[in-house]
Design a protein around this motif. Sequence first.
Motif, PDB file in Angstrom:
ATOM      1  N   GLY B 205       0.631  -1.148   0.128  1.00  0.00           N
ATOM      2  CA  GLY B 205       0.056  -0.162   0.170  1.00  0.00           C
ATOM      3  C   GLY B 205       0.891   1.256   0.114  1.00  0.00           C
ATOM      4  O   GLY B 205       1.991   1.200   0.807  1.00  0.00           O
ATOM      5  N   GLY B 210      -2.327   4.090   2.637  1.00  0.00           N
ATOM      6  CA  GLY B 210      -2.358   2.922   1.919  1.00  0.00           C
ATOM      7  C   GLY B 210      -2.249   1.519   2.576  1.00  0.00           C
ATOM      8  O   GLY B 210      -3.318   0.614   2.480  1.00  0.00           O
ATOM      9  N   GLY B 213      -5.514   1.253   4.622  1.00  0.00           N
ATOM     10  CA  GLY B 213      -6.660   1.202   3.852  1.00  0.00           C
ATOM     11  C   GLY B 213      -6.743  -0.578   3.736  1.00  0.00           C
ATOM     12  O   GLY B 213      -7.833  -1.112   3.845  1.00  0.00           O
ATOM     13  N   TYR B 214      -5.506  -1.121   3.042  1.00  0.00           N
ATOM     14  CA  TYR B 214      -5.679  -2.586   2.797  1.00  0.00           C
ATOM     15  C   TYR B 214      -6.006  -3.351   4.191  1.00  0.00           C
ATOM     16  O   TYR B 214      -6.721  -4.499   4.011  1.00  0.00           O
ATOM     17  CB  TYR B 214      -4.257  -2.756   2.244  1.00  0.00           C
ATOM     18  CG  TYR B 214      -4.146  -2.678   0.581  1.00  0.00           C
ATOM     19  CD1 TYR B 214      -5.245  -2.329  -0.014  1.00  0.00           C
ATOM     20  CD2 TYR B 214      -2.928  -2.561   0.143  1.00  0.00           C
ATOM     21  CE1 TYR B 214      -5.032  -2.025  -1.209  1.00  0.00           C
ATOM     22  CE2 TYR B 214      -2.817  -2.266  -1.112  1.00  0.00           C
ATOM     23  CZ  TYR B 214      -3.779  -2.060  -1.763  1.00  0.00           C
ATOM     24  OH  TYR B 214      -3.684  -1.892  -3.110  1.00  0.00           O
ATOM     25  N   GLN B 217      -9.501  -3.212   5.087  1.00  0.00           N
ATOM     26  CA  GLN B 217     -10.528  -3.932   4.154  1.00  0.00           C
ATOM     27  C   GLN B 217     -10.376  -5.326   3.993  1.00  0.00           C
ATOM     28  O   GLN B 217     -10.997  -6.052   3.260  1.00  0.00           O
ATOM     29  CB  GLN B 217     -10.201  -3.174   2.757  1.00  0.00           C
ATOM     30  CG  GLN B 217     -10.890  -1.872   2.777  1.00  0.00           C
ATOM     31  CD  GLN B 217     -10.321  -1.053   1.617  1.00  0.00           C
ATOM     32  OE1 GLN B 217     -10.119  -1.608   0.621  1.00  0.00           O
ATOM     33  NE2 GLN B 217     -10.674   0.078   1.527  1.00  0.00           N
ATOM     34  N   THR B 218      -9.360  -5.729   4.701  1.00  0.00           N
ATOM     35  CA  THR B 218      -8.806  -7.385   4.515  1.00  0.00           C
ATOM     36  C   THR B 218      -9.126  -7.772   5.856  1.00  0.00           C
ATOM     37  O   THR B 218      -8.093  -7.931   6.653  1.00  0.00           O
ATOM     38  CB  THR B 218      -7.601  -7.426   3.693  1.00  0.00           C
ATOM     39  OG1 THR B 218      -7.222  -6.371   2.877  1.00  0.00           O
ATOM     40  CG2 THR B 218      -7.261  -8.921   3.198  1.00  0.00           C
TER      41      THR B 218
END
Lengths: 320, 358
Positions: B205, B210, B213-214, B217-218
């Motif tokens: 990211g 970044g 964010g990953y 979301q994971t």
Amino acid sequence: MTLAADAPAPAPPRSARGAALDRAFEALCFGAATFLLAALGGLVVSLVIGGWPALSTFGVRFFVSAEWNPVTEVYGSAGAMVGTLVTSALALALALPLALGVAIFLVELCPTPLRRPIGTAVELLAGIPSIVYGMWGLFVFAPWFAKHVQIPLMTAAAPGSLWEKVTAGVPNGAGIFSASVILAIMILPFIAATLRELLLTIPPQVRESAYGLGSTTFEVIRKVSLPYVRTGAIGAIMLGLGRALGETMAVTFIIGNAHGFPSSLFASGSTIASTIANEFAEATGELHTASLIALGLVLFVITFVVLALARLLIGRQAHA
Amino acid sequence: MIRRLMVGVVACLALAACSKSDTAGEGAKSAPAAQISGAGATFPAPLYAKWAEAQKAETGVALNYQAIGSGGGIKQIKAKTVAFGASDKPLKPEELDEAGLVQFPTVMGGVVPVVNLEGVATGQIKMTGTLLADIFLGKVTKWSDPAIKALNPDVKLPNLPITVVHRSDGSGTSSLFTSYLAAAAPQWSSVGASDSVAWPTGQGGKGNDGVAGYVKQTPGSIGYVEYAYAKQNAMSAVSLKNASGAFVAPTAETFAAAAAGADWDKAPGFYLLLLNQPGDNAWPITGATFILMHKQQADAATAKTVLGFFDHAYATGDPAAIELDYVPLPASLKDRVRASWSAIVGPDGKPVYTPAAQ
């Protein structure tokens, strides 16, 4: 020029001033053109000089190896090259049918009151900064894409099948395919707007005579309108492709940023532009910086080849 | 035509040169040069901006700091285009000597591994450096792995695959994190430590946001971000085993403990990564951010203003640092830095700045 030569000679004093102005104008135009060429040439030369340490150290390996390791200082551009070409090609494949649809609808089918709002909306898409697409892609599109497209596709794949390999990846919506979708949205307005302008150049009587012969709308579009603008359309498509090849920020956010060859549609990858954007600011080693500049040179060459191919195709069309 | 262009270019250059020498001249005359320029690390940029704002109001010194990244900062100070460079990674003493530079720390921060596991709050998952290295090497791939279970018998761990998230951009955060893995786990030597490395597994990211964010979301992901970023975004951090064998959660206290335990005596040129510092309460992935300056200063007035700026920041800037979730340097270290400034000399060979006795 010819017009001036054919015209009756004007009064002598004006002619002298006019000629002087003309010469100045010519020099200005020539200056503008050569300045641009010189800037382009300077850019290529500086890329070659900057990237030379990498090119001379790795030789051909720089272009065929996908290893990218800043710790051991071994660099190869193949992974990023493949990532760039794959995402751009996918983006074009996704954007082209849509752009064609938009352009044809706006020119041939759209009710007049809707024409302006839809046209403006398409042009607005082109004005959105790349970073906004990246943020939107990462925080809005990727989760939606993972939930509604990626995970259903992955769970539907039979174990051990080819389909399973193609859809393998981290189920969070970031990867090659998502990057291609974002790219497609970004290049769509460029292609659509150019295609619309092209379709508008078709003389009404050409279209009307086709209708007069009893053609359906679809036949007119397929057999008259599209062939008429084919040459320019290829130019429009290449313009979009050129933009997709060099797009940086949006791709960097959503592609997953893994060096090496992408192993599946949903796998993480990298493009030339995203690699440069990621690493240039912190690259301290001489070879690292040189490799990134050499990557820039590779991208330059790829873009040049694409544009040259487009020229070639357009040239052939024009003669045919 | 061409001649006129040339004249124009020359005129522009002359103007630029004049304006430059003008400011330098003013600087030499009146002691507080109005403007100092620096470039480098992004990590301390918010704090430098805050310090600059406070000092601008107080002393009139304006700081123009460009957060272009540590690598850029090192390049800029070597090229002498700025009065000081800033880097999250200290330069080795040899490198400093070669470039004629000195460095000193300004403030500390650290790196925090963060996870996305349902029902797992900050500090609940315990890990060792070896386990963390195995996860980031892709050797441990499931949360139900016996190695994780053995350390966390009380935590309900799902049978989820582990998704590794790392920084894609070169950064001091990655440098500190990989240096820690290299120090804590011998098997990490296959990857090495640097601003950017060839990650064996996972997704990259861009920037802290970044990575965050990953991770958010994971489900089942693990990443690493700066401490301040993890705290401000309430991310679930991992507890790590430190050099004393205790498991500690990342808090302002554990960072301060790491700084207090550091042995700066044995660090020539302040070359010290605060990894695995002794102390029961010390967070193992801590690091300082550094300022780089030339030893030999052509423009003594500007150098004096720069050092005055940081001296003042040491004296009055701690509350601002704490407010922004940085960790201020211990007082003993600040004095050590002040003493080291005598190495920065002007054209006359005399130190450009003498700190007031504290």
